[in-house]
Design an enzyme around this catalytic site. Structure first.
Site, PDB file in Angstrom:
ATOM      1  N   HIS A  77     -43.340   0.791  75.443  1.00  0.00           N
ATOM      2  CA  HIS A  77     -44.493   1.181  76.285  1.00  0.00           C
ATOM      3  C   HIS A  77     -43.922   1.645  77.629  1.00  0.00           C
ATOM      4  O   HIS A  77     -43.109   2.568  77.666  1.00  0.00           O
ATOM      5  CB  HIS A  77     -45.433  -0.034  76.363  1.00  0.00           C
ATOM      6  N   HIS A  98     -45.345   9.489  70.396  1.00  0.00           N
ATOM      7  CA  HIS A  98     -46.542   8.854  70.937  1.00  0.00           C
ATOM      8  C   HIS A  98     -47.453   8.424  69.801  1.00  0.00           C
ATOM      9  O   HIS A  98     -47.518   9.096  68.773  1.00  0.00           O
ATOM     10  CB  HIS A  98     -47.298   9.832  71.849  1.00  0.00           C
ATOM     11  N   ASP A 153     -42.985   9.503  80.008  1.00  0.00           N
ATOM     12  CA  ASP A 153     -41.860   8.746  80.564  1.00  0.00           C
ATOM     13  C   ASP A 153     -40.568   9.541  80.673  1.00  0.00           C
ATOM     14  O   ASP A 153     -39.715   9.205  81.487  1.00  0.00           O
ATOM     15  CB  ASP A 153     -41.597   7.502  79.698  1.00  0.00           C
TER      16      ASP A 153
HETATM   17  N1  COA Z   1     -36.991   8.715  68.407  1.00  0.00           N
HETATM   18  C1  COA Z   1     -36.663   8.862  67.115  1.00  0.00           C
HETATM   19  N2  COA Z   1     -37.537   8.770  66.111  1.00  0.00           N
HETATM   20  C2  COA Z   1     -38.806   8.513  66.435  1.00  0.00           C
HETATM   21  C3  COA Z   1     -39.220   8.345  67.768  1.00  0.00           C
HETATM   22  C4  COA Z   1     -38.255   8.457  68.761  1.00  0.00           C
HETATM   23  N3  COA Z   1     -38.582   8.302  70.048  1.00  0.00           N
HETATM   24  N4  COA Z   1     -40.540   8.103  67.792  1.00  0.00           N
HETATM   25  C5  COA Z   1     -40.948   8.100  66.519  1.00  0.00           C
HETATM   26  N5  COA Z   1     -39.906   8.352  65.702  1.00  0.00           N
HETATM   27  C6  COA Z   1     -39.941   8.421  64.251  1.00  0.00           C
HETATM   28  C7  COA Z   1     -39.997   7.009  63.675  1.00  0.00           C
HETATM   29  O1  COA Z   1     -38.705   6.473  63.474  1.00  0.00           O
HETATM   30  C8  COA Z   1     -40.740   7.233  62.402  1.00  0.00           C
HETATM   31  O2  COA Z   1     -39.858   7.800  61.467  1.00  0.00           O
HETATM   32  P1  COA Z   1     -39.915   7.387  59.912  1.00  0.00           P
HETATM   33  O3  COA Z   1     -41.318   7.770  59.475  1.00  0.00           O
HETATM   34  O4  COA Z   1     -38.839   8.186  59.285  1.00  0.00           O
HETATM   35  O5  COA Z   1     -39.704   5.908  59.880  1.00  0.00           O
HETATM   36  C9  COA Z   1     -41.748   8.315  62.768  1.00  0.00           C
HETATM   37  O6  COA Z   1     -41.173   9.029  63.861  1.00  0.00           O
HETATM   38  C10 COA Z   1     -43.108   7.757  63.158  1.00  0.00           C
HETATM   39  O7  COA Z   1     -42.907   6.835  64.248  1.00  0.00           O
HETATM   40  P2  COA Z   1     -43.638   5.452  64.404  1.00  0.00           P
HETATM   41  O8  COA Z   1     -42.712   4.479  65.037  1.00  0.00           O
HETATM   42  O9  COA Z   1     -44.282   5.039  63.119  1.00  0.00           O
HETATM   43  O10 COA Z   1     -44.770   5.840  65.394  1.00  0.00           O
HETATM   44  P3  COA Z   1     -45.638   4.821  66.236  1.00  0.00           P
HETATM   45  O11 COA Z   1     -46.940   5.492  66.479  1.00  0.00           O
HETATM   46  O12 COA Z   1     -45.669   3.478  65.614  1.00  0.00           O
HETATM   47  O13 COA Z   1     -44.788   4.678  67.591  1.00  0.00           O
HETATM   48  C11 COA Z   1     -43.894   5.055  69.697  1.00  0.00           C
HETATM   49  C12 COA Z   1     -45.035   5.399  68.724  1.00  0.00           C
HETATM   50  C13 COA Z   1     -44.261   5.614  71.064  1.00  0.00           C
HETATM   51  C14 COA Z   1     -43.780   3.527  69.797  1.00  0.00           C
HETATM   52  C15 COA Z   1     -42.599   5.671  69.179  1.00  0.00           C
HETATM   53  O14 COA Z   1     -42.705   7.074  69.164  1.00  0.00           O
HETATM   54  C16 COA Z   1     -41.400   5.248  70.009  1.00  0.00           C
HETATM   55  O15 COA Z   1     -40.830   4.162  69.773  1.00  0.00           O
HETATM   56  N6  COA Z   1     -40.979   6.079  71.026  1.00  0.00           N
HETATM   57  C17 COA Z   1     -39.897   5.708  71.896  1.00  0.00           C
HETATM   58  C18 COA Z   1     -40.385   4.787  72.996  1.00  0.00           C
HETATM   59  C19 COA Z   1     -41.252   5.492  74.012  1.00  0.00           C
HETATM   60  O16 COA Z   1     -40.924   6.558  74.487  1.00  0.00           O
HETATM   61  N7  COA Z   1     -42.350   4.840  74.344  1.00  0.00           N
HETATM   62  C20 COA Z   1     -43.280   5.342  75.346  1.00  0.00           C
HETATM   63  C21 COA Z   1     -44.557   5.743  74.711  1.00  0.00           C
HETATM   64  S1  COA Z   1     -45.615   6.566  75.840  1.00  0.00           S
END
Ligand code: COA
Length: 372
Positions: free
Chosen positions: A219, A258, A309
């Site tokens: 987050h 996201h 971010d």
């Molecule tokens: N880097 C690499 N791969 C990513 C990614 C990232 N930042 N964000 C998502 N993915 C990939 C996941 O590994 C997943 O791949 P898979 O289907 O092969 O397993 C796919 O994209 C879907 O991601 P998922 O984690 O299921 O999405 P979510 O909706 O649960 O998570 C976040 C959303 C924001 C938590 C996720 O994108 C993330 O961890 N981002 C990095 C942290 C971040 O920047 N957070 C700030 C958010 S505003």
């Protein structure tokens, strides 16, 4: 009662109505109470946005001036809070310092009849708490936390951090960033605040819990993690190779992706412009092209885009802000959105309490202690 729905991570679940903002709605921009983030970040100041979110409307000129005066008059910390801050270990994470600061202030100045006054008190005093502690552990100085020459939250923060009058571009960059971070519907920290509020708990408990949720790298903590990532690379070529390796190892690239947005985050391009502008002539100007290479590669390889971010990280760096203070800036801003949701949740009045699917052991015979 409705049939139960199972949605791990509450993905796709609509948990209630909100009048505060629109996030990722078909054909609609990100808006705060109907105003587009593009207009707000181009024309408003953070105090106008805080007034919109906390007090329900954009202020008129006299209202804005009175609001700025009110906030400036609420910056001083109680002596007991300063003592508490001085007792915290110097190695504390600044998010833990703010979490503790809110909790302590909730004891010293509990919520009164008007929650908006408690919210304004936090908007005004977050920079004071954070930087009183920061400067004390850095140099043992007990600063005047009120920064009387600066009449905005952004100016207050930068003045206390650097001890000098802020550069106008840095002040406006921070101001815009505070606008962009102010509100984002039912995200994890806001939802945490709403859950706590739904039990009819107090305002400071809701905000303390929200800060705990915002701290995590999935987050708000992503802006610090993104800076650590970008800072590893000394050229765009190195970044290209390094990110390819990380993707091959299935590592998360912080500042990308996201839960709600699928094609782009409308806040990213706005703060990206500031990162670009402030990079010019900076000794670490290469962070900007490094970031652009990462952005392009993430899109080409994963169809993932920078969230708010990613470019905030370098924008803050170029304003001379140390990385551990990045997520606390998010708190300084999001307190406005959290407050709007606390007020809305109180009006909704329904306890938030989902259920879980039981996957533990089947009913098991009791075993006396001597036979285990
Ligand atoms: N880097 C690499 N791969 C990513 C990614 C990232 N930042 N964000 C998502 N993915 C990939 C996941 O590994 C997943 O791949 P898979 O289907 O092969 O397993 C796919 O994209 C879907 O991601 P998922 O984690 O299921 O999405 P979510 O909706 O649960 O998570 C976040 C959303 C924001 C938590 C996720 O994108 C993330 O961890 N981002 C990095 C942290 C971040 O920047 N957070 C700030 C958010 S505003």
């Amino acid at each position: 009662m409705n049939a139960p729905i199972k949605a791990p991570g509450l993905v796709g679940v609509i948990s209630g109505d909100t009048e505060v903002s629109t996030v990722g709605k078909e054909g609609l921009d990100l808006t705060y109470r109907g105003y587009s983030i593009r207009d707000l970040s181009a024309h408003a100041t953070f105090e106008e946005v805080a007034h919109l979110l906390v007090h329900g409307s954009l202020p008129t000129t006299p209202q804005l001036s009175a609001y700025r005066d009110k906030l400036a008059g609420m910056r001083a910390l109680p002596a007991g809070l300063k003592t508490t801050l001085e007792q915290l270990p110097p190695a504390s994470h600044p998010m833990d310092v703010l979490r503790t600061g809110v909790s302590a202030l909730g004891c010293m100045e509990p919520e009164g009849p008007e929650v908006r006054d408690s919210a304004d008190r936090l908007i005004a005093s977050f920079p004071s708490m954070l930087l009183y502690w920061h400067r004390f552990v850095q140099s043992g100085e007990r600063i005047d936390e009120t920064a009387p020459g600066e009449d905005t939250v952004a100016g207050h923060f930068l003045q206390l951090l650097h001890g000098t009058t802020p550069d106008p571009d840095h002040r406006r960059c921070l101001d815009v960033s505070l606008i962009l971070y102010a509100e984002h519907e039912f995200n994890a920290s806001t939802f945490a605040a709403r859950v706590i509020t739904s039990t009819r708990s107090d305002f400071h408990s809701a905000i303390t819990g929200a800060i705990g949720a915002l701290r995590g790298p999935l987050h708000g903590g992503a802006n610090e993690a993104a800076m650590d990532l970008i800072g590893q690379f000394s050229s765009p070529e190195e970044a290209d190779a390094g990110i390819r390796e990380m993707l091959a190892a299935r590592k998360l690239i912080m500042g990308f992706g996201h839960r709600v947005y699928k094609e782009s985050d409308p806040r990213s391009d706005i703060i990206k412009e500031w990162s670009k502008k402030l990079s010019a002539g900076h000794e670490r100007a290469h962070y900007y092209p490094v970031s652009e290479v990462i952005e392009k590669l993430m899109w080409d390889k994963k169809h993932l885009f920078p969230n708010a971010d990613f470019y905030s990280a370098t924008a803050y760096h170029y304003c001379g802000i140390p990385t551990p203070l990045f997520t606390p800036i998010f708190v300084m801003s999001r307190i406005t959105g959290w407050t709007a949701h606390v007020i809305e949740e109180r009006a909704a009045g329904k306890l938030i309490r989902p259920t879980g699917d039981y996957v533990g052991p089947q009913p098991t015979e009791w075993v006396p202690i001597e036979k285990r």
